[in-house]
Design a protein around this motif. Structure first.
Motif, PDB file in Angstrom:
ATOM      1  N   GLY A 145      34.186  67.515  38.879  1.00 20.97           N
ATOM      2  CA  GLY A 145      33.353  67.108  40.142  1.00 20.97           C
ATOM      3  C   GLY A 145      33.156  67.806  41.217  1.00 20.97           C
ATOM      4  O   GLY A 145      31.913  67.978  41.616  1.00 20.97           O
ATOM      5  N   VAL A 146      34.128  67.541  41.424  1.00 26.64           N
ATOM      6  CA  VAL A 146      33.688  67.762  43.880  1.00 26.64           C
ATOM      7  C   VAL A 146      33.804  68.658  43.611  1.00 26.64           C
ATOM      8  O   VAL A 146      32.663  69.074  44.321  1.00 26.64           O
ATOM      9  CB  VAL A 146      35.470  67.146  43.696  1.00 26.64           C
ATOM     10  CG1 VAL A 146      35.415  67.232  45.027  1.00 26.64           C
ATOM     11  CG2 VAL A 146      35.915  66.131  43.320  1.00 26.64           C
ATOM     12  N   GLY A 199      29.735  67.132  36.954  1.00 22.70           N
ATOM     13  CA  GLY A 199      31.136  67.693  36.254  1.00 22.70           C
ATOM     14  C   GLY A 199      31.419  66.585  34.580  1.00 22.70           C
ATOM     15  O   GLY A 199      30.098  65.765  34.884  1.00 22.70           O
ATOM     16  N   PRO A 200      31.900  66.903  33.507  1.00 19.91           N
ATOM     17  CA  PRO A 200      32.268  66.200  32.767  1.00 19.91           C
ATOM     18  C   PRO A 200      33.002  64.555  33.022  1.00 19.91           C
ATOM     19  O   PRO A 200      33.773  64.444  34.553  1.00 19.91           O
ATOM     20  CB  PRO A 200      33.498  67.023  32.691  1.00 19.91           C
ATOM     21  CG  PRO A 200      34.521  67.426  33.046  1.00 19.91           C
ATOM     22  CD  PRO A 200      33.042  68.086  34.326  1.00 19.91           C
ATOM     23  N   GLU A 201      32.330  64.256  32.594  1.00 19.34           N
ATOM     24  CA  GLU A 201      32.683  62.320  32.587  1.00 19.34           C
ATOM     25  C   GLU A 201      34.367  62.257  31.533  1.00 19.34           C
ATOM     26  O   GLU A 201      34.466  62.660  30.948  1.00 19.34           O
ATOM     27  CB  GLU A 201      31.546  61.703  31.869  1.00 19.34           C
ATOM     28  CG  GLU A 201      30.438  61.042  32.519  1.00 19.34           C
ATOM     29  CD  GLU A 201      30.860  60.815  33.471  1.00 19.34           C
ATOM     30  OE1 GLU A 201      31.761  59.773  34.236  1.00 19.34           O
ATOM     31  OE2 GLU A 201      29.872  60.701  34.258  1.00 19.34           O
ATOM     32  N   TYR A 202      35.305  61.832  31.847  1.00 21.95           N
ATOM     33  CA  TYR A 202      36.179  61.905  31.871  1.00 21.95           C
ATOM     34  C   TYR A 202      36.289  61.132  30.151  1.00 21.95           C
ATOM     35  O   TYR A 202      36.283  60.144  30.056  1.00 21.95           O
ATOM     36  CB  TYR A 202      37.551  61.210  32.572  1.00 21.95           C
ATOM     37  CG  TYR A 202      39.191  61.076  31.807  1.00 21.95           C
ATOM     38  CD1 TYR A 202      39.563  62.344  31.828  1.00 21.95           C
ATOM     39  CD2 TYR A 202      39.450  60.424  32.174  1.00 21.95           C
ATOM     40  CE1 TYR A 202      40.874  62.465  31.022  1.00 21.95           C
ATOM     41  CE2 TYR A 202      40.783  59.988  31.428  1.00 21.95           C
ATOM     42  CZ  TYR A 202      41.568  61.145  30.790  1.00 21.95           C
ATOM     43  OH  TYR A 202      42.743  61.349  30.268  1.00 21.95           O
ATOM     44  N   LYS A 255      29.704  63.968  44.386  1.00 24.15           N
ATOM     45  CA  LYS A 255      31.156  64.594  44.941  1.00 24.15           C
ATOM     46  C   LYS A 255      32.150  63.516  45.774  1.00 24.15           C
ATOM     47  O   LYS A 255      33.079  64.554  45.129  1.00 24.15           O
ATOM     48  CB  LYS A 255      30.733  65.200  46.214  1.00 24.15           C
ATOM     49  CG  LYS A 255      31.811  65.952  46.985  1.00 24.15           C
ATOM     50  CD  LYS A 255      31.289  67.399  47.626  1.00 24.15           C
ATOM     51  CE  LYS A 255      32.788  68.342  48.178  1.00 24.15           C
ATOM     52  NZ  LYS A 255      32.169  69.066  49.244  1.00 24.15           N
ATOM     53  N   LEU A 256      31.624  62.835  46.136  1.00 25.99           N
ATOM     54  CA  LEU A 256      32.378  61.211  46.501  1.00 25.99           C
ATOM     55  C   LEU A 256      33.131  60.544  45.750  1.00 25.99           C
ATOM     56  O   LEU A 256      34.013  60.299  45.487  1.00 25.99           O
ATOM     57  CB  LEU A 256      31.667  60.995  48.577  1.00 25.99           C
ATOM     58  CG  LEU A 256      31.183  61.427  49.483  1.00 25.99           C
ATOM     59  CD1 LEU A 256      31.177  60.464  50.392  1.00 25.99           C
ATOM     60  CD2 LEU A 256      32.337  62.383  49.790  1.00 25.99           C
ATOM     61  N   ARG A 257      32.194  60.521  44.742  1.00 25.55           N
ATOM     62  CA  ARG A 257      32.667  59.490  43.879  1.00 25.55           C
ATOM     63  C   ARG A 257      33.819  60.235  42.670  1.00 25.55           C
ATOM     64  O   ARG A 257      34.417  59.357  42.457  1.00 25.55           O
ATOM     65  CB  ARG A 257      31.493  59.732  42.605  1.00 25.55           C
ATOM     66  CG  ARG A 257      30.655  57.426  43.834  1.00 25.55           C
ATOM     67  CD  ARG A 257      29.291  57.486  42.594  1.00 25.55           C
ATOM     68  NE  ARG A 257      28.378  58.707  43.093  1.00 25.55           N
ATOM     69  CZ  ARG A 257      27.614  59.327  43.242  1.00 25.55           C
ATOM     70  NH1 ARG A 257      27.598  58.649  41.907  1.00 25.55           N
ATOM     71  NH2 ARG A 257      26.668  60.417  43.276  1.00 25.55           N
ATOM     72  N   ARG A 258      33.750  61.664  42.373  1.00 23.94           N
ATOM     73  CA  ARG A 258      34.309  62.022  41.588  1.00 23.94           C
ATOM     74  C   ARG A 258      35.630  62.139  42.443  1.00 23.94           C
ATOM     75  O   ARG A 258      37.105  62.012  41.943  1.00 23.94           O
ATOM     76  CB  ARG A 258      34.137  63.785  42.109  1.00 23.94           C
ATOM     77  CG  ARG A 258      32.736  63.819  40.705  1.00 23.94           C
ATOM     78  CD  ARG A 258      32.978  62.884  39.236  1.00 23.94           C
ATOM     79  NE  ARG A 258      31.807  63.146  38.232  1.00 23.94           N
ATOM     80  CZ  ARG A 258      31.582  62.861  37.397  1.00 23.94           C
ATOM     81  NH1 ARG A 258      32.453  61.709  37.142  1.00 23.94           N
ATOM     82  NH2 ARG A 258      30.681  63.205  36.144  1.00 23.94           N
ATOM     83  N   ALA A 259      35.282  61.957  43.644  1.00 23.51           N
ATOM     84  CA  ALA A 259      36.855  62.360  44.687  1.00 23.51           C
ATOM     85  C   ALA A 259      37.928  61.063  44.158  1.00 23.51           C
ATOM     86  O   ALA A 259      39.179  61.280  44.364  1.00 23.51           O
ATOM     87  CB  ALA A 259      36.061  63.090  46.229  1.00 23.51           C
TER      88      ALA A 259
END
Length: 460
Positions: A298-299, A23-26, A139-143
């Protein structure tokens, strides 16, 4: 030695994969490059204490009570606590989980064989059950990123709720004092009209005035009397609004009867080059929402890849003898892999949903910025025009006072016309009531400046 090397290699590989996050970095929005909302809590004391510039003890007391007792503000504070609890829960998901369990089991005829007839088997297990999602694709880090951004947003909205509450209390206080002022003005106007009526009555008794002149002055007195109930209703309305904001019953404000509107001792100053948008909670909260929506991409994207988890058990298993010792020790390790390979169409649809939500959040952020800029400019312009109107009306009122005095003196001396006196009285009533309205309006628009600037504007 070779096994140790293999384990080390596997551990490094797992850690390397775990460092990845799809997923994209903010990135902060680039389309409005001159906005900096990285510190939404800057000068929080300034943004929440601006009302003290009015140096009004009654206003200070009302606002302090509202900050302590208002239930909507308490709800916003509780929402912050809830949001951070959600974030902490999500943050813990990346760590191994475990439970301590103990169980007992008794069974008869567990196996359908003749030799087991009437045989009762007893046993128990005790130990730790562990599980760990390796989160190889983040997934967990993006969440966690999303929930942290939402927690920050809740915190920002709580600060904004304070600014909005203070503004509401100050505005309602201005309406209360304004209603008091208009009521006093109406009573003063009645006194002036009674003086004029006494002159007309004296001239009527002397045969120098007519019944029509007396009736005309009575008409004006009745008009002023008819307006007084409306001022009392406005006073009751402001009292009820303030009481609700302070979480108390009506009629308990304990405000004096002095009809004074707070005045600034120093003018408002807008510092050129100052980024006042950083005080705007709506801008900062929409930026945090954008960060959360970006993380949610990302999730959703992580579901394109397999999920690897490990579960295990470490403890004791007891057989019929219910004994506990080294011979009953037990452990188990169960790695597992799951992949939504048969449902990738739905996964991709969820990714598109997340991306669309991110675009919506970006558009909302940009619109909030433009709304805030225009709202701040409108508040400044409206206040300046209100002050110009108020100053002109003050001069008008002073001139009307002078005109009434001259007309009354001439009419009393018999050298002036009654219609001149009547017109000057009517103009005095109108200009004095208009001035009271404009004084209230100027104060409320000054409060609107502070609100639209998020409380960050200063005095010079």
């Amino acid at each position: 030695m070779r096994n140790t090397h293999k384990l080390t290699t596997i551990a490094v590989l797992v850690m390397s994969l775990s460092a990845c996050a799809v997923g994209p970095e903010y990135q902060a929005p680039a389309k409005v490059a001159d906005i900096n909302v990285s510190s939404p809590y800057q000068q929080a004391e300034l943004t929440q204490n601006w009302w003290q510039a009015f140096d009004d003890e009654s206003l200070n007391r009302l606002i302090q009570r509202a900050l302590n007792e208002n239930r909507t503000l308490a709800q916003a504070r509780a929402n912050v606590d809830r949001a951070y609890a959600v974030f902490q829960d999500a943050d813990n998901d990346i760590l191994p989980k475990g439970t301590l369990d103990a169980g007992y089991q008794a069974s008869e005829n567990a196996v359908l064989q003749p030799t087991n007839d009437s045989v009762i088997i007893r046993g128990y297990s005790t130990g730790a059950n562990l599980s760990w999602d390796l989160d190889l694709f983040g997934k967990l880090r993006r969440a966690t990123e999303a929930s942290e951004a939402q927690a920050h947003q809740a915190d920002i909205l709580w600060h904004d709720a304070q600014v909005q509450l203070i503004s509401q209390v100050a505005t309602s206080y201005g309406e209360y004092r304004g209603a008091q002022l208009r009521l006093v003005v109406a009573e003063q106007n009645l006194q002036n009209l009674q003086q004029s009526r006494a002159i007309v009555m004296a001239r009527l008794e002397a045969g120098m005035a007519s019944e029509l002149e007396l009736a005309q002055i009575d008409v004006q007195m009745h008009q002023v009397n008819a307006a007084i109930p409306a001022y009392r209703v406005a006073l009751l309305t402001a009292d009820a609004t303030l009481s609700a904001l302070l979480a108390q019953r009506p009629g308990q404000l304990e405000l004096d009867d002095m009809p004074r509107l707070p005045q600034l001792k120093k003018p408002v100053a807008v510092v050129e080059g100052e980024n006042y948008l950083r005080y705007r909670a709506d801008v900062a909260s929409s930026e945090r929402l954008l960060a959360a929506r970006t993380a949610e991409i990302g999730v959703a994207t992580a579901d394109l890849y397999p999920n690897v988890s490990i579960s295990g058990f470490l403890g004791f298993l007891s057989g019929p003898g219910l004994s506990l010792g080294s011979d009953t020790k037990s452990w188990a390790v169960s790695p597992s892999l799951s992949w939504q390979a048969a449902d990738l169409g739905s996964v991709k649809a969820r990714i598109r949903q997340a991306e669309a939500s991110s675009q919506m959040a970006l558009a909302e952020f940009e619109q909030q910025v433009f709304n805030a800029i225009n709202e701040m400019q409108l508040a400044l312009n409206s206040y300046n025009l209100s002050r110009e109107q108020q100053l002109s009306t003050e001069l008008q009122w002073q001139a009307s006072n002078k005109a009434v005095a001259i007309s009354r003196e001439r009419y009393n001396a018999g050298t002036g016309e009654f219609l001149d006196l009547l017109d000057s009285e009517r103009e005095l009533l109108r200009s004095r009531d208009q001035l009271a309205q404009l004084q209230q309006q100027s104060f409320i628009r000054l409060v609107e400046i502070y609100r639209s600037f998020g409380g960050g504007i200063q005095l010079i």
